[in-house]
Write a protein that holds these residues in place. Structure first.
Motif, short mmCIF file in Angstrom:
data_model
loop_
_atom_site.label_atom_id
_atom_site.label_comp_id
_atom_site.label_asym_id
_atom_site.label_seq_id
_atom_site.Cartn_x
_atom_site.Cartn_y
_atom_site.Cartn_z
N GLY A 215 0.84 -1.20 0.00
CA GLY A 215 0.00 0.00 0.00
C GLY A 215 0.86 1.24 0.00
N LYS A 216 2.11 1.08 0.46
CA LYS A 216 3.09 2.15 0.35
C LYS A 216 3.81 2.02 -0.99
CE LYS A 216 4.27 2.22 5.30
NZ LYS A 216 5.38 2.07 6.27
N SER B 241 -3.80 5.88 -6.76
CA SER B 241 -3.02 4.69 -6.39
C SER B 241 -1.54 4.99 -6.26
CB SER B 241 -3.23 3.62 -7.47
OG SER B 241 -2.36 2.53 -7.28
N SER B 242 -0.86 4.17 -5.43
CA SER B 242 0.61 4.22 -5.36
C SER B 242 1.26 3.41 -6.47
CB SER B 242 1.09 3.70 -3.99
OG SER B 242 0.72 4.57 -2.95
N ALA B 243 0.45 2.81 -7.34
CA ALA B 243 0.98 2.07 -8.49
C ALA B 243 1.58 3.05 -9.51
CB ALA B 243 -0.14 1.26 -9.14
N THR C 118 -4.62 9.53 -10.34
CA THR C 118 -3.27 9.90 -9.91
C THR C 118 -2.50 8.63 -9.58
OG1 THR C 118 -3.95 10.13 -7.59
CG2 THR C 118 -4.01 12.11 -8.94
N THR C 119 -1.19 8.67 -9.79
CA THR C 119 -0.33 7.52 -9.52
C THR C 119 0.94 7.99 -8.81
OG1 THR C 119 0.98 7.66 -11.56
CG2 THR C 119 -1.14 6.48 -11.68
N SER C 120 1.80 7.05 -8.51
CA SER C 120 3.08 7.38 -7.87
C SER C 120 3.93 8.26 -8.78
CB SER C 120 3.84 6.11 -7.51
OG SER C 120 4.10 5.33 -8.66
N ARG D 58 6.01 11.84 -2.87
CA ARG D 58 5.89 10.88 -1.78
C ARG D 58 4.59 10.09 -1.95
NH1 ARG D 58 5.59 14.36 3.33
NH2 ARG D 58 4.14 15.45 1.91
N THR D 59 4.67 8.79 -1.66
CA THR D 59 3.48 7.95 -1.78
C THR D 59 2.82 7.79 -0.40
OG1 THR D 59 4.77 5.91 -1.50
CG2 THR D 59 4.45 6.72 -3.76
#
Length: 221
Positions: A46-47, A108-110, A132-134, A139-140
Motif C-alpha cells: 500500500g506504500k 493509487s501508489s501504483a 493519480t499515480t506514484s 511521496r506515496t
C-alpha cells in the motif's frame, strides 16, 4: 456537504494483487540478502517504494531504494501483472458511483503503466474522471500527496465533498492528512483494528459488500 467524488485505491481494493506484490518484493529482498516473513512485507503493501523500503531496510540510501523499486516493478510486471484479477463487482461499484452522479477517481501508489493496465482490466476508461499515480507525486501513501493531487484535479470540490475507499491503513492515513474521510475494505487482508486505528469511518468485507450497501453507505452521503 454531499459526496460528489469517490477516490478509489486500486491494489487490494479493486483488484486482487497484494499477495503478488508481496512475492515480488520478497524476490527483491532475497537478492539483497535480506529476509522477512511474508506478513512483515504484506503489512507494508500500500506504500510506494519511497515509504516501503526505508521501513524494512532503514539504512538503504535513496539510490538503492530506487534500484529496488525498479526491480520490484520489473518482477511484478513480468511475472504477476497478467495474473491479477478484479474483485467481484469492482466495475459494478464504479458504475454505480458514476450513475449516482458522482465522479470516479483512481488514486493509487501504483505506476502509471500499472494504472493503464488496471483501467483496461476493469473496462473503466469511460467511467473514470480523474486519476493519480506514484508518477505524479514526490511521496506515496501514507503521505497525503496522491490524494492531495487528486483533490487539486477536482478543483471545484472541497475535501468534505469527497471520500476515499481503500484497503490499507496507509490509504486511510493519507486521506485523513487531506481532511478526507475514508472507508476501509478487508480485501487487502489488513485487520480491522489497524483500519479503525487509522481512522476508517466504516468497514466492508470487499467492494461487493460496499456495492450491496451503497445506498446506506458513506459513499451515498
Amino acid at each position: 456537504m454531499a459526496i460528489k467524488a469517490v477516490l478509489f485505491d486500486i491494489d487490494g481494493t479493486l483488484v486482487d494483487s497484494n499477495d503478488y506484490h508481496v512475492e515480488a518484493w520478497q524476490a527483491v529482498f532475497n537478492r539483497t540478502g535480506a529476509t522477512f516473513d511474508d506478513r512483515a512485507v504484506h503489512d507494508q503493501i500500500g506504500k510506494g517504494t519511497d515509504m516501503l523500503v526505508p521501513t524494512l531496510l532503514p539504512d538503504t540510501d535513496e539510490a538503492e531504494q530506487e534500484r529496488m523499486g525498479e526491480e520490484h516493478g520489473r518482477i511484478f510486471k513480468s511475472k504477476y501483472l497478467e495474473r491479477v484479477t478484479p474483485f467481484a463487482d469492482a466495475r459494478d461499484l464504479l458504475v454505480k458511483v458514476k450513475d449516482s452522479g458522482r465522479q470516479v477517481v483512481l488514486a493509487s501508489s501504483a505506476s502509471s503503466e500499472e494504472l493503464e493496465h488496471y483501467v483496461a482490466l476493469l473496462d473503466a476508461g469511460e467511467i473514470v474522471s480523474v486519476s493519480t499515480t506514484s508518477d505524479d507525486v514526490e511521496r506515496t501513501k501514507p503521505a497525503p500527496d496522491i490524494f492531495a493531487t487528486a483533490l487539486k484535479k477536482l478543483s471545484s470540490l472541497d475535501a468534505s465533498e469527497v471520500i476515499v475507499v481503500g484497503d490499507t491503513p496507509y490509504d486511510i492515513e493519507a486521506a485523513a492528512r487531506c481532511g478526507i474521510a475514508a472507508v476501509g475494505v478487508r480485501s487487502g487482508k489488513f485487520n480491522d483494528q489497524a483500519l479503525r486505528d487509522a481512522g476508517a469511518v466504516a468497514l466492508y468485507d470487499d467492494v461487493a459488500a460496499l456495492l450491496a450497501d451503497f445506498d446506506a453507505s458513506p459513499l451515498n452521503g
